[in-house]
Design a protein around this motif. Structure first.
Motif, PDB file in Angstrom:
ATOM      1  N   VAL A  76       0.836  -1.204   0.000  1.00  0.00           N
ATOM      2  CA  VAL A  76       0.000   0.000   0.000  1.00  0.00           C
ATOM      3  C   VAL A  76       0.870   1.252   0.000  1.00  0.00           C
ATOM      4  N   GLN A  77       1.936   1.251   0.788  1.00  0.00           N
ATOM      5  CA  GLN A  77       2.848   2.404   0.836  1.00  0.00           C
ATOM      6  C   GLN A  77       3.485   2.664  -0.527  1.00  0.00           C
ATOM      7  N   ILE A  78       3.890   1.588  -1.200  1.00  0.00           N
ATOM      8  CA  ILE A  78       4.487   1.732  -2.538  1.00  0.00           C
ATOM      9  C   ILE A  78       3.467   2.305  -3.516  1.00  0.00           C
ATOM     10  N   LEU A  79       2.249   1.757  -3.476  1.00  0.00           N
ATOM     11  CA  LEU A  79       1.199   2.229  -4.384  1.00  0.00           C
ATOM     12  C   LEU A  79       0.870   3.697  -4.144  1.00  0.00           C
ATOM     13  N   ARG A  83       1.279   7.002  -7.045  1.00  0.00           N
ATOM     14  CA  ARG A  83       0.029   7.467  -7.661  1.00  0.00           C
ATOM     15  C   ARG A  83       0.283   8.450  -8.801  1.00  0.00           C
ATOM     16  N   ALA A  84       1.067   9.482  -8.523  1.00  0.00           N
ATOM     17  CA  ALA A  84       1.333  10.511  -9.528  1.00  0.00           C
ATOM     18  C   ALA A  84       2.061   9.931 -10.739  1.00  0.00           C
ATOM     19  N   TYR A  85       2.959   8.988 -10.485  1.00  0.00           N
ATOM     20  CA  TYR A  85       3.722   8.352 -11.566  1.00  0.00           C
ATOM     21  C   TYR A  85       2.795   7.597 -12.524  1.00  0.00           C
ATOM     22  N   TYR A  90       1.093   6.542 -17.434  1.00  0.00           N
ATOM     23  CA  TYR A  90       0.139   5.653 -18.095  1.00  0.00           C
ATOM     24  C   TYR A  90      -1.280   6.219 -18.174  1.00  0.00           C
ATOM     25  N   ASN A  91      -1.505   7.411 -17.620  1.00  0.00           N
ATOM     26  CA  ASN A  91      -2.842   8.012 -17.533  1.00  0.00           C
ATOM     27  C   ASN A  91      -3.831   7.057 -16.862  1.00  0.00           C
ATOM     28  N   LYS A  92      -3.367   6.436 -15.775  1.00  0.00           N
ATOM     29  CA  LYS A  92      -4.186   5.494 -15.026  1.00  0.00           C
ATOM     30  C   LYS A  92      -4.195   5.883 -13.550  1.00  0.00           C
ATOM     31  N   GLU A  93      -5.385   5.817 -12.977  1.00  0.00           N
ATOM     32  CA  GLU A  93      -5.532   6.108 -11.546  1.00  0.00           C
ATOM     33  C   GLU A  93      -5.665   4.794 -10.781  1.00  0.00           C
ATOM     34  N   ILE A  94      -4.770   4.595  -9.821  1.00  0.00           N
ATOM     35  CA  ILE A  94      -4.802   3.391  -9.000  1.00  0.00           C
ATOM     36  C   ILE A  94      -5.665   3.662  -7.778  1.00  0.00           C
ATOM     37  N   ARG A  95      -6.744   2.874  -7.602  1.00  0.00           N
ATOM     38  CA  ARG A  95      -7.638   3.053  -6.456  1.00  0.00           C
ATOM     39  C   ARG A  95      -7.685   1.768  -5.630  1.00  0.00           C
ATOM     40  N   ILE A  96      -7.403   1.878  -4.357  1.00  0.00           N
ATOM     41  CA  ILE A  96      -7.576   0.746  -3.449  1.00  0.00           C
ATOM     42  C   ILE A  96      -9.016   0.810  -2.951  1.00  0.00           C
TER      43      ILE A  96
END
Length: 246
Positions: A76-79, A83-85, A90-96
């Motif tokens: 979770v810390q890595i993710l 986020r901004a990267y 990749y123009n992708k939003e990572i959502r937990i």
């Protein structure tokens, strides 16, 4: 008016968010389209429709994480730090959107507060059933446990289009029938099954061998100590204490 595909974009956006449409109506003037959703989905529906037509329409990857101990928290810390990267690259939003531990789980389509994780009582079976019922597009189940009980849920998840990423070795080292069933489920659900961390502490051992075989190379021999425990023992044994106590 006179623009084909507008309604389709609207319904597709709602579908990606897992919002069930109860009724649809279109005026004869072609100037309005109405849809009925559940009361609890109204805010989410308005947000996703607005983003589809007027906002930043970046792709969303929905993560469900089983196991929130040392490994899960580190992931979770890595993710969070990346986020901004992911957005920029990749123009992708990572959502937990889902978290589960031995005490229970939480699922929230808007995103789970990982800093203040208070699980609701429930079993891993309930967690996986809720993931399937959420019907969120681009969903990924991440297994940070060592539980056979969790790995037995891969088949229904994969069959329902939820990709699986796991460091849990039990599924790939259980009966061959389960191994084959998992891979067939991934094909049926057009989903992905990744397990590189099963071997060699996430060094790209499996993918390298796979690529060599697929390109026609014949591997005659592989030598390695792939057990993290044995590597630790061999690295630290110096005769000052017994092998057993180490």
């Amino acid at each position: 008016k006179n623009q084909s595909g507008t309604s389709g974009r609207m319904f597709d956006a709602l579908g990606r968010e897992g919002i069930n449409i109860r009724a649809i109506a279109q005026g004869s003037s072609e100037k309005n389209v109405s849809t009925v959703v559940s009361r609890e989905d109204v805010e989410s529906a308005m947000r996703v429709i607005h983003n589809e037509f007027f906002g930043d329409n970046r792709k969303k990857i929905n993560l469900f994480i089983a196991g929130f101990g040392n490994v899960g928290k580190s992931l979770v810390q890595i993710l969070e730090s990346k986020r901004a990267y992911f957005v920029e690259k990749y123009n992708k939003e990572i959502r937990i959107v889902g978290l589960c531990n031995s005490k229970g789980f939480v699922i929230d389509k808007r995103g789970v507060n990982t800093d203040n994780f208070v699980p609701k009582q429930g079993e891993i079976e309930d967690f996986c059933d809720n993931i399937i019922n959420a019907s969120l597009k681009d969903s990924v189940f991440i297994d940070c446990t060592a539980s056979l009980k969790v790995s037995l849920k891969y088949v229904p998840l994969l069959e329902n289009g939820v990709s699986v990423v796991t460091c849990n070795k039990t599924a790939n080292s259980a009966e061959i029938e389960l191994y084959r069933e998992i891979r067939l489920a991934a094909k049926r659900g057009s989903s992905q099954f990744y397990y590189e961390t099963n071997v060699g502490a996430a060094l790209p051992v499996i993918s390298t061998i796979e690529q060599m075989v697929n390109s026609g190379d014949k591997i005659s021999k592989i030598e390695a100590v792939l057990s993290g425990t044995l590597n630790y023992l061999f690295s630290n044994y110096n005769g000052s204490e017994s092998f057993a106590s180490l």
